[in-house]
Design an enzyme around this catalytic site. Sequence first.
Site, PDB file in Angstrom:
ATOM      1  N   HIS A 162       0.773  -1.220   0.041  1.00 54.68           N
ATOM      2  CA  HIS A 162       0.049  -0.040  -0.228  1.00 54.68           C
ATOM      3  C   HIS A 162       0.939   1.359  -0.093  1.00 54.68           C
ATOM      4  CE1 HIS A 162      -3.679  -2.289   0.673  1.00 54.68           C
ATOM      5  NE2 HIS A 162      -2.976  -3.001   1.546  1.00 54.68           N
ATOM      6  N   ASN A 215     -10.171  -3.299   1.693  1.00 57.00           N
ATOM      7  CA  ASN A 215      -9.644  -3.440   0.435  1.00 57.00           C
ATOM      8  C   ASN A 215     -10.944  -3.154  -0.412  1.00 57.00           C
ATOM      9  OD1 ASN A 215      -7.031  -3.971   0.979  1.00 57.00           O
ATOM     10  ND2 ASN A 215      -7.205  -5.890   0.620  1.00 57.00           N
ATOM     11  N   HIS A 241      -4.554   0.665  11.797  1.00 57.83           N
ATOM     12  CA  HIS A 241      -4.423  -0.608  12.585  1.00 57.83           C
ATOM     13  C   HIS A 241      -5.686  -1.250  12.978  1.00 57.83           C
ATOM     14  CE1 HIS A 241      -3.058  -3.382  15.535  1.00 57.83           C
ATOM     15  NE2 HIS A 241      -2.946  -2.758  16.482  1.00 57.83           N
TER      16      HIS A 241
END
Length: 780
Positions: free
Chosen positions: A148, A220, A412
């Site tokens: 990413h 995603n 996170h």
Amino acid sequence: MEGWATPFGDAVRGLPRAEPEVRVERGTVKPSNENSPGPTPRTPGTPGRSGRDAPERDEPTTPRPPLPPEPDQAGPEMYSPTGDAVAADPAVRAQTGAYLTTAQGLRLPDSDHSLKAGPRGPVLLQDHHLREKITHFDHERIPERVVHARGAAAHGVFRGYGTATPVSRAGFLAEGAETPVFVRFSTVLGSRGSADTVRDTRGFATKFYTAEGTFDLVGNNIPVFFIQDAIKFPDVIHAGKPHPDREIPQAQSAHDTFWDFVSLHTEATHHTIWNMSDRGIPRSYRMMEGFGIHTFRLVAADGGTTLVKWHWKPKAGVHSLLWEEAQLLGGVDPDFHRRDLAEAIAAGAYPEWELGIQTFPDTPEQTFEGIDLLDPTKIVPEELAPVQPVGLMRLNANPVNYFAETEQVAFHPGHLVPGIEVTDDPLLAGRLFSYLDTQISRLGGPNFAQLPINRTHAPVNDMQRDGMHQTAVHSGVAPYRPNSLDGGCPFQAGAADRGYVEVPLPVAGAKVREAPASFADHTSHARRFWLSLTPPEREHVIGAYTFELSKCTEDVIRERNLRVLAEVDPELCGQVAAGLGMPAPEPATPPADVRPSPALAQIGRAWPVAGRVIGIVADESADLDAVRALRAAVLDAGMVPMVLAPRGGRLTGGGEPVTVQRTFANARSVEFDAVVLAGTPRRGDDAYGARDAKAGQDPEGADTDPRLVQLLAEAYRHAKPLGGWADSTRALDAAGCPPHAPGVVVADDPQAVLAEIGELLTRHRVWDRFPPGEPATRTA
């Protein structure tokens, strides 16, 4: 240097310091003394091959040492860290031994499964191999993200509908609650310098700055992942990244190592077919779905629990590029997606998504309709569990500073708030460790949460002190508890005080490295996806597999992947095999009997046209009053007008001048969703090959600018709506776009042309312009 060893455990001896030797041709090494072997002659190889030896057709099972370097490769000569020449074969710097080990040389029996309390139990912290493997992977790149790395972001606000309140006590989901957000979109495989439009999975990570703490929904644009257990994450990324010897190909999966991995590790099959579909090349970040991938647990105010999957549904619909468009944009505008996002926000065409949840009973089995909810390679069809909207997100501001915000933002999955918990999904368990470890390395220490973009909007009293980049000035003398010197502060918060109290669930099981039996189905969900697609989408999947596998240099890798495709669908396998010029294998077992899910198809529904880019072709001879009126109508419809002319500057001719935003020299059709002509403009003064190669194939005597002809022909080939008035048919005819062809609108009234173009755009493209062939005709 008695006893010195290489990083991989080979003992070597130091030699007396010698005078520097003269380097010889790269690819051979001059002997360091008379006892050393002479140069190894280079042997002819095949450019682009992925290894010295041809791979075996099936996964090798007989232990053997690593292969030597290729004949065209040579590393630095052997010297110690302090400059002493070392008597050793340069190959000893490489990995040695036939067996997989830890960094300490401990041989490993299993590197596919985390250590869990029973096959379905939670992952155990004592799994030293999992932690070593992922820790090393997390630290392999500095300073950019390992994955990413290429991203774009925006600020916005999320407003809860209140529909989730019965199943979650999370405050930001309450009715009318407004929460600031920061969203980062990204590609997975490429470096920061790669292109936006490569075929790849896209990251969709949202940071909610809630009053109860920061919640990160890190997902995603594809609802499943390549692997079922996080211990395999380094493997799949190493396979997808550029080959380590040449650092190519960049930002794409069309190479041997990726297809070698996914054909041997077939749990990747479902994600792979999504990647080969149109989902792998989205039209815009504004027009792609987002998924949380994993199953989470929601906790209601009364303590009741519900299992959920998160979905982001774009208001603009789900749309994609064609493969040729993606290739052109890689050269014309490699920043296409980040530019599209930033310019849409700047123009006030704010992207919007609804956040939705699929809900499932929280049973001990954690399955739904026979689908294992802890398996991240599986989906639950929306026909079985509808997506229920719980809030709306609008992105309304671009970052001020790319580095300070987009680059330094730290997501996170373990950033949670009361009312949202994780499950025992083994992929999610590894992510909970890996993301935190990565941020500590990439952002220089444990205080990354104090960077402005990462700062929570809730009060912090964590008793953490010092460390690199500490920017807070803490007071008090007792950063521990219990204490009395600081009056007992900070105090613990129970559930009544909105504290984060996990649901107490039983945990039991033997320590094993196994996966549940239900994880063994690797093809039925891929088959459901294939059967759910419309004919044009299936054609694109066939083309993508054919293109990607044709880039592999090893026949056995192509053969192995065809075997996998045969298990998914014989028609898919047969078409790809025909494109590769290879025989189609028979499936080892009959394909699964599954029911299609229409929700998986992108084609067949109508969507809003807000944010669509309309190219308006004109010059000074055009009716500029009509052009001005058309621009205004485009803006009123929430779309973006872009005037295209033979040259830059302004078009004048009564009334306000019309600013030219693109010229025939710097524009390509891929920038526009539709093109409308205000007549046929004159040729540009620079329409000759020596100035602009796009004009090099100009037919003698043609009066239409060849670059406009090319632009229209491309747009027509890419199934985009075309329109015009006045004498626009001259340009359309020159480009081979019949005025009565599907999606070509010619009329006397520009507003009528725009109205019909807008209606066509609700379906993204004119799909019936090039209908797919029937299977019988395609194989004839």
